[in-house]
Design an enzyme around this catalytic site. Structure first.
Site, mmCIF file in Angstrom:
data_model
loop_
_atom_site.group_PDB
_atom_site.id
_atom_site.type_symbol
_atom_site.label_atom_id
_atom_site.label_comp_id
_atom_site.label_asym_id
_atom_site.label_seq_id
_atom_site.Cartn_x
_atom_site.Cartn_y
_atom_site.Cartn_z
ATOM 1 N N ARG A 180 -2.852 -12.045 17.025
ATOM 2 C CA ARG A 180 -4.531 -11.465 16.586
ATOM 3 C C ARG A 180 -5.070 -11.169 15.781
ATOM 4 O O ARG A 180 -5.966 -12.129 15.615
ATOM 5 C CB ARG A 180 -4.420 -10.631 18.299
ATOM 6 N N TYR A 203 -24.416 -30.298 16.062
ATOM 7 C CA TYR A 203 -23.607 -30.481 17.139
ATOM 8 C C TYR A 203 -23.946 -30.104 18.888
ATOM 9 O O TYR A 203 -24.340 -28.215 18.474
ATOM 10 C CB TYR A 203 -22.646 -30.191 16.784
ATOM 11 N N ASP A 230 -21.739 -27.178 8.226
ATOM 12 C CA ASP A 230 -20.797 -28.228 9.380
ATOM 13 C C ASP A 230 -19.382 -29.850 8.417
ATOM 14 O O ASP A 230 -20.945 -30.576 8.372
ATOM 15 C CB ASP A 230 -20.701 -27.900 10.441
ATOM 16 N N LYS A 281 -10.775 -32.722 15.593
ATOM 17 C CA LYS A 281 -11.021 -33.304 14.918
ATOM 18 C C LYS A 281 -10.576 -34.152 14.464
ATOM 19 O O LYS A 281 -9.121 -34.075 14.089
ATOM 20 C CB LYS A 281 -13.264 -33.036 14.326
HETATM 21 C C1 LIG Z 1 -16.313 -30.727 18.099
HETATM 22 C C2 LIG Z 1 -16.803 -29.822 17.545
HETATM 23 C C3 LIG Z 1 -17.900 -28.525 16.827
HETATM 24 C C4 LIG Z 1 -17.120 -27.654 18.125
HETATM 25 O O1 LIG Z 1 -15.959 -27.452 17.177
HETATM 26 P P1 LIG Z 1 -14.059 -27.269 18.763
HETATM 27 O O2 LIG Z 1 -13.380 -27.110 18.139
HETATM 28 O O3 LIG Z 1 -14.339 -28.032 19.940
HETATM 29 O O4 LIG Z 1 -14.542 -25.849 18.816
HETATM 30 C C5 LIG Z 1 -18.213 -28.232 16.188
HETATM 31 N N1 LIG Z 1 -19.108 -29.141 15.804
HETATM 32 C C6 LIG Z 1 -19.010 -30.325 15.119
HETATM 33 C C7 LIG Z 1 -19.211 -31.325 14.053
HETATM 34 C C8 LIG Z 1 -18.088 -31.481 15.887
HETATM 35 O O5 LIG Z 1 -17.437 -32.125 16.045
#
Ligand SMILES: *Cc1c(COP(=O)(O)O)cnc(C)c1O
Length: 377
Positions: free
Chosen positions: A46, A98, A171, A196
């Protein structure tokens, strides 16, 4: 070293015991101690694990940053980052953020008296005024945004936030470090959903936060340990495997997306194409400056109603109807009936999420097969 070389070699030294070129998966919860407190760098997964450290070195190197911390998911990383703030602190956030980020802010952290203000960042004077009201600690943006692929100018926002002692968080999930490096443009923190493009194969959930601020890195590591936002060593290993091919995948994603964007631009059934790589797109000028290419996401508004949209979805052979994005396989999302269905129709229409709007995560399949999905459009 250049990007592709860093993607393959940063954090990937051959393993010491047997010279394994690929570091093993340290699938262990705990580590032996010689005497209390005396151990070889890790005591409990952890708090840390060699696989985490390897991927962190790689992601920091790809974002031209000093430090990275990996998490169980993008939202896990964002939760840890927000937890470094204090109740009463304010976050100013881009309005088409998002959905999961919006939910985290408004349904979770707002309960603990964190303040959030959402705004469209087109008018810098309005933004500058907002930065001076309340205890603003963070300016939070995405570029390109989801699903309308709006572009904001990171360099300008970084200058503005510095002026008021506010941290700029970007982000960078949609662009990836292959196309855009926010830290180089003046941002303080980069967050990623590695679920992603970084992982790239739709088989793992993960997140990362990258920064040059060593104190923030320590706080993020602390939050991961204290709140339990650690990923699994196996997931981290899979993500690291994916990252090695990020450059070649992104090249193909961009190429296929540009091809489709151009195809749709002159199609009689198309009302509007959202893709920052098209010269008539509102984001083109800024995107050309801050991105190396324009990415694999495109949104298209077809001249069809809700019922015809539902029919159209069923005709795709290569594009799979699914949420998420950034994998090698092409996916299609219909915001009006899927990701944004909870927003009333009038609201959706106002912000451009019409019944005919589709968002495509263009994969790296052969472009002929992708085009064939629209032959009968
Ligand atoms: C998918 C996504 C998130 C969240 O990420 P997870 O891995 O699903 O928790 C945050 N920001 C963007 C732009 C995303 O596409």
């Amino acid at each position: 070293m250049e990007f592709s070389t860093r993607a393959i070699h940063a954090g990937q030294e051959p393993e010491e015991n047997f010279g394994a070129v690929i570091p093993p998966i340290y699938m262990t919860s705990t580590f032996a101690q010689e005497e209390p407190g005396k151990y070889k760098g890790y005591d409990y997964t952890r708090a840390g694990n060699p696989n985490f450290t390897n991927l962190e070195k790689c992601l920091a190197a790809l974002e031209n940053g000093q430090h990275a911390t990996v998490f169980s998911s993008g939202l896990g990383g964002m939760s840890a980052l927000l937890s470094t703030l204090t109740a009463g602190d304010k976050v100013i956030c881009i309005d088409d953020v998002y959905g999961g980020t919006y939910r985290l802010f408004t349904k979770v952290f707002a309960k603990f008296n964190f303040q959030f203000e959402f705004m469209n960042m087109d008018d810098l004077q309005v933004l500058e005024k907002a930065l001076q009201v309340g205890d603003v600690k963070v300016l939070w943006v995405e570029t390109p945004t989801n699903p309308l692929l709006k572009i904001v100018d990171i360099r300008t926002l970084a200058q503005l936030s510095k002026k008021y002692g506010v941290k700029l968080v970007v982000d960078n999930t949609f662009a990836t470090p292959y196309l855009q490096n926010p830290l180089d443009l003046g941002a303080d923190v980069v967050v990623h959903s590695s679920t992603k493009y970084l992982g790239g194969h739709s088989d793992v959930i993960g997140g990362a936060v990258i920064t040059n601020d060593v104190k923030l890195k320590e706080e993020l590591d602390f939050m991961r340990k204290a709140m339990g936002f650690n990923p699994s060593p196996f997931d981290v290993w899979l993500t690291h495997r994916g990252v090695k091919t990020l450059a070649v995948r992104m090249q193909k994603h961009c190429e296929n997306a540009m091809m489709l964007a151009q195809f749709f631009s002159s199609h009689p059934k198309v009302a509007r194409v959202y893709y920052p790589g098209l010269q008539n797109d509102a984001g083109y000028a800024v995107a050309s400056q801050q991105m190396r290419s324009f990415g694999g996401m495109i949104s298209v508004e077809f001249k069809i109603d809700f019922e015809s949209a539902k029919k159209l979805m069923k005709t795709f052979k290569v594009f799979t109807l699914a949420e998420s994005l950034g994998g090698v396989e092409s996916l299609v999302d219909h915001p009006a009936s899927m990701t944004h269905a909870s927003i009333p129709k009038e609201e959706r229409d106002k912000i451009g999420l019409t019944d005919g709007l589709f968002r495509f995560s263009v994969g790296i399949e052969d472009s002929k097969d992708l085009l064939a999905d629209f032959a009968e459009l």
